[in-house]
Structures are given as C-alpha cells and as structure tokens.
Write a protein that holds these residues in place. Structure first.
Motif, PDB file in Angstrom:
ATOM      1  N   ALA A  62      10.655   6.434  -1.197  1.00  0.00           N
ATOM      2  CA  ALA A  62      10.386   7.501  -2.170  1.00  0.00           C
ATOM      3  C   ALA A  62      10.737   8.882  -1.632  1.00  0.00           C
ATOM      4  O   ALA A  62      10.876   9.841  -2.403  1.00  0.00           O
ATOM      5  N   GLY A  63      10.836   9.015  -0.303  1.00  0.00           N
ATOM      6  CA  GLY A  63      11.132  10.306   0.305  1.00  0.00           C
ATOM      7  C   GLY A  63       9.936  11.241   0.350  1.00  0.00           C
ATOM      8  O   GLY A  63      10.079  12.423   0.685  1.00  0.00           O
ATOM      9  N   THR A  64       8.766  10.731   0.026  1.00  0.00           N
ATOM     10  CA  THR A  64       7.557  11.563  -0.025  1.00  0.00           C
ATOM     11  C   THR A  64       6.671  11.416   1.202  1.00  0.00           C
ATOM     12  O   THR A  64       5.771  12.234   1.416  1.00  0.00           O
ATOM     13  N   HIS A  65       6.900  10.373   2.009  1.00  0.00           N
ATOM     14  CA  HIS A  65       6.034  10.065   3.143  1.00  0.00           C
ATOM     15  C   HIS A  65       6.842   9.996   4.434  1.00  0.00           C
ATOM     16  O   HIS A  65       8.067   9.832   4.411  1.00  0.00           O
ATOM     17  N   HIS A  66       6.148  10.104   5.545  1.00  0.00           N
ATOM     18  CA  HIS A  66       6.788   9.886   6.845  1.00  0.00           C
ATOM     19  C   HIS A  66       5.888   8.996   7.701  1.00  0.00           C
ATOM     20  O   HIS A  66       4.711   8.805   7.411  1.00  0.00           O
ATOM     21  N   PHE A  67       6.489   8.467   8.757  1.00  0.00           N
ATOM     22  CA  PHE A  67       5.760   7.624   9.698  1.00  0.00           C
ATOM     23  C   PHE A  67       5.581   8.398  10.997  1.00  0.00           C
ATOM     24  O   PHE A  67       6.493   9.085  11.458  1.00  0.00           O
ATOM     25  N   LEU A 102       5.018  -1.602   1.762  1.00  0.00           N
ATOM     26  CA  LEU A 102       4.732  -0.283   1.187  1.00  0.00           C
ATOM     27  C   LEU A 102       5.269  -0.180  -0.240  1.00  0.00           C
ATOM     28  O   LEU A 102       6.328  -0.732  -0.554  1.00  0.00           O
ATOM     29  N   THR A 103       4.557   0.556  -1.078  1.00  0.00           N
ATOM     30  CA  THR A 103       5.014   0.793  -2.447  1.00  0.00           C
ATOM     31  C   THR A 103       6.038   1.916  -2.518  1.00  0.00           C
ATOM     32  O   THR A 103       6.741   2.059  -3.516  1.00  0.00           O
ATOM     33  N   THR A 126      15.938   7.636   1.601  1.00  0.00           N
ATOM     34  CA  THR A 126      15.720   7.039   0.281  1.00  0.00           C
ATOM     35  C   THR A 126      16.665   5.870   0.030  1.00  0.00           C
ATOM     36  O   THR A 126      16.515   5.160  -0.965  1.00  0.00           O
ATOM     37  N   THR A 127      17.621   5.673   0.917  1.00  0.00           N
ATOM     38  CA  THR A 127      18.564   4.558   0.779  1.00  0.00           C
ATOM     39  C   THR A 127      18.024   3.243   1.335  1.00  0.00           C
ATOM     40  O   THR A 127      18.647   2.190   1.172  1.00  0.00           O
ATOM     41  N   VAL A 128      16.864   3.283   1.993  1.00  0.00           N
ATOM     42  CA  VAL A 128      16.268   2.063   2.532  1.00  0.00           C
ATOM     43  C   VAL A 128      15.872   1.149   1.368  1.00  0.00           C
ATOM     44  O   VAL A 128      15.305   1.620   0.376  1.00  0.00           O
ATOM     45  N   PRO A 129      16.169  -0.153   1.427  1.00  0.00           N
ATOM     46  CA  PRO A 129      15.808  -1.063   0.336  1.00  0.00           C
ATOM     47  C   PRO A 129      14.307  -1.050   0.057  1.00  0.00           C
ATOM     48  O   PRO A 129      13.489  -0.933   0.975  1.00  0.00           O
ATOM     49  N   GLY A 130      13.955  -1.170  -1.209  1.00  0.00           N
ATOM     50  CA  GLY A 130      12.560  -1.116  -1.606  1.00  0.00           C
ATOM     51  C   GLY A 130      11.714  -2.238  -1.059  1.00  0.00           C
ATOM     52  O   GLY A 130      10.492  -2.103  -0.926  1.00  0.00           O
ATOM     53  N   ASN A 131      12.354  -3.362  -0.732  1.00  0.00           N
ATOM     54  CA  ASN A 131      11.599  -4.512  -0.217  1.00  0.00           C
ATOM     55  C   ASN A 131      11.549  -4.545   1.307  1.00  0.00           C
ATOM     56  O   ASN A 131      11.044  -5.500   1.890  1.00  0.00           O
ATOM     57  N   ALA A 132      12.077  -3.503   1.953  1.00  0.00           N
ATOM     58  CA  ALA A 132      12.108  -3.470   3.425  1.00  0.00           C
ATOM     59  C   ALA A 132      10.711  -3.199   3.976  1.00  0.00           C
ATOM     60  O   ALA A 132       9.834  -2.678   3.283  1.00  0.00           O
ATOM     61  N   ARG A 133      10.520  -3.567   5.235  1.00  0.00           N
ATOM     62  CA  ARG A 133       9.273  -3.292   5.948  1.00  0.00           C
ATOM     63  C   ARG A 133       9.598  -2.445   7.166  1.00  0.00           C
ATOM     64  O   ARG A 133      10.516  -2.761   7.940  1.00  0.00           O
ATOM     65  N   LEU A 134       8.861  -1.355   7.373  1.00  0.00           N
ATOM     66  CA  LEU A 134       9.051  -0.542   8.573  1.00  0.00           C
ATOM     67  C   LEU A 134       8.698  -1.369   9.801  1.00  0.00           C
ATOM     68  O   LEU A 134       7.831  -2.244   9.759  1.00  0.00           O
ATOM     69  N   ALA A 135       9.357  -1.075  10.911  1.00  0.00           N
ATOM     70  CA  ALA A 135       9.150  -1.869  12.120  1.00  0.00           C
ATOM     71  C   ALA A 135       9.478  -1.053  13.367  1.00  0.00           C
ATOM     72  O   ALA A 135      10.272  -0.109  13.318  1.00  0.00           O
ATOM     73  N   VAL A 190       0.842  -1.197   0.000  1.00  0.00           N
ATOM     74  CA  VAL A 190       0.000   0.000   0.000  1.00  0.00           C
ATOM     75  C   VAL A 190       0.874   1.244   0.000  1.00  0.00           C
ATOM     76  O   VAL A 190       2.056   1.198   0.344  1.00  0.00           O
ATOM     77  N   SER A 191       0.293   2.380  -0.380  1.00  0.00           N
ATOM     78  CA  SER A 191       1.036   3.638  -0.406  1.00  0.00           C
ATOM     79  C   SER A 191       0.827   4.454   0.860  1.00  0.00           C
ATOM     80  O   SER A 191       1.616   5.361   1.156  1.00  0.00           O
ATOM     81  N   GLU A 192      -0.232   4.151   1.618  1.00  0.00           N
ATOM     82  CA  GLU A 192      -0.525   4.832   2.875  1.00  0.00           C
ATOM     83  C   GLU A 192      -1.248   3.862   3.801  1.00  0.00           C
ATOM     84  O   GLU A 192      -1.892   2.930   3.333  1.00  0.00           O
ATOM     85  N   PHE A 193      -1.142   4.099   5.106  1.00  0.00           N
ATOM     86  CA  PHE A 193      -1.986   3.368   6.046  1.00  0.00           C
ATOM     87  C   PHE A 193      -2.206   4.205   7.290  1.00  0.00           C
ATOM     88  O   PHE A 193      -1.451   5.122   7.601  1.00  0.00           O
ATOM     89  N   SER A 194      -3.261   3.855   8.008  1.00  0.00           N
ATOM     90  CA  SER A 194      -3.609   4.524   9.258  1.00  0.00           C
ATOM     91  C   SER A 194      -4.249   3.470  10.151  1.00  0.00           C
ATOM     92  O   SER A 194      -5.296   2.926   9.816  1.00  0.00           O
TER      93      SER A 194
END
Length: 205
Positions: A96-101, A91-92, A155-164, A28-32
């Motif tokens: 991307a550097g466009t979102h924050h948690f 996340l997709t 933006t250096t975080v791998p694209g397949n990573a999951r926030l945790a 997903v591109s966003e979640f809440s």
C-alpha cells in the motif's frame, strides 16, 4: 512499547515435541513483536503466523536469551555460512505504500561484519522465491544507536507476498534481531518524540 504478536494472533496451535503446526492466519495491517512470549532454544521456533525455513544443511534459526534488545528474548540466525529465512505474518497492506518495517539487529560481539537481507517471499514454503529488497551490513556487536533499521516496501511487491529476513550465508557471523514492527510511516519513534518534545520545551524559554 513493543507488544507480542503471539498474544494478538493466537490461532489453532498444536505442539508435538518441537514441531509447531499453525492454523490459517488472518492477514493483519500492523504488528509489533519482541519474541518474549517464546522459549529458547529449539530450532525453527517463531511466533504464530510466522515461519522459519532453511536452505542449507545446518542452517537454522532459534529464539535466544542472549542480550536481547528488549528482555528476555530475541531471534538468532546462526552464522558460519548457514542460510535461513524468517518469514513474517501475512499483511493486508504490504504494497500500500503507507507502512514501513523496522527492527533492531546486531551480530556476535567478536564476529566479522555480518549481513542480513530484508525482502519478501512469494511461495510460503519455497526459499528460492525470496526476493531481496535491501541487503544490510551489520557491524555492531550490541544493540546500540546504530542497531535500528527502517525499510520502505515498494508498491510493486505482490499482494500475496510475505516480508522476510534472510541470513544469506555469506558470513561467519551469527545475527541477532529484535523488536520487529510493521507500522504506519507517520508513526514517530521514541527518539523522534523526545526530539520534538525537546524542541517544544526549548521554544518556550
């Protein structure tokens, strides 16, 4: 308003006792997520497309009814030097550097200062692949004006990573957190909207 991710990301789900088996999750591109659709208090319970893992005997995480930021439930990562990791949905746009948690966090009211680590994990089932982006010292025992934290993701975080979120097990404190959001950086918080509205009203006089 915080919406439950579990109502937006329903996937194939089977429940056997306390074992939850999830089907493939679409990034997903966003979640809440406010965890209110979940039930207290079995170990390892998280929303669909999330995951909870532990790296120490006794380390665990539950959904708790105790004083959430948004009623009736929040996450509780057990203290007393137990290690646990709560992994967020795929996340997709993680790099991307466009979102924050952002989320809200507190500790047991009468505990010593606590610590959680915000970061990412590259192997879904391997706790050793967790990488810390920022360590968070938590001293507030209630959800107050200091409880909300916001984090940018490089933006250096791998694209397949999951926030945790990891409880690194270095404190006796138990850690509560709630209202987890992945949103565009341009999104204004409720407080920011109130401040801007107040400024607009003030200028009109």
């Amino acid at each position: 308003m915080i919406k439950n991710l579990s109502t937006n990301l329903l996937v194939s789900l089977s429940i056997v006792g306390s074992i939850y088996a999830y089907g493939q999750c679409t990034p997903v591109s966003e979640f809440s997520e406010n965890f209110d659709a979940l039930f207290c208090c079995e170990m390892g319970v998280v929303p669909p497309c999330w995951k909870s893992i532990t790296t120490s005997t006794g380390g665990n995480q539950i959904i708790s009814n105790t004083a959430p930021a948004s009623s009736p439930r929040n996450v509780y990562q057990v203290g007393y030097n137990n290690v646990s990791i709560v992994i967020m949905p795929p996340l997709t746009n993680i790099n991307a550097g466009t979102h924050h948690f952002k989320f809200k966090a507190r500790i047991n009211q009468f505990s010593a200062p606590g610590r959680l680590d915000f970061g990412y994990i590259t192997e879904f089932g391997d706790a050793s692949t967790f990488v810390t982006l920022q360590s968070i010292t938590i001293e507030n025992g209630t959800y107050d004006s200091t409880s909300e934290r916001t984090f940018d993701v490089p933006t250096t975080v791998p694209g397949n990573a999951r926030l945790a979120i990891r409880n690194p097990g270095i404190s006796v404190s138990g850690h509560y957190w709630d209202d987890a959001v992945w949103e565009p950086k341009s999104a204004l918080s409720t407080d920011e909207i109130k401040k801007r509205n107040f400024k607009s009203i003030s200028k009109s006089f």
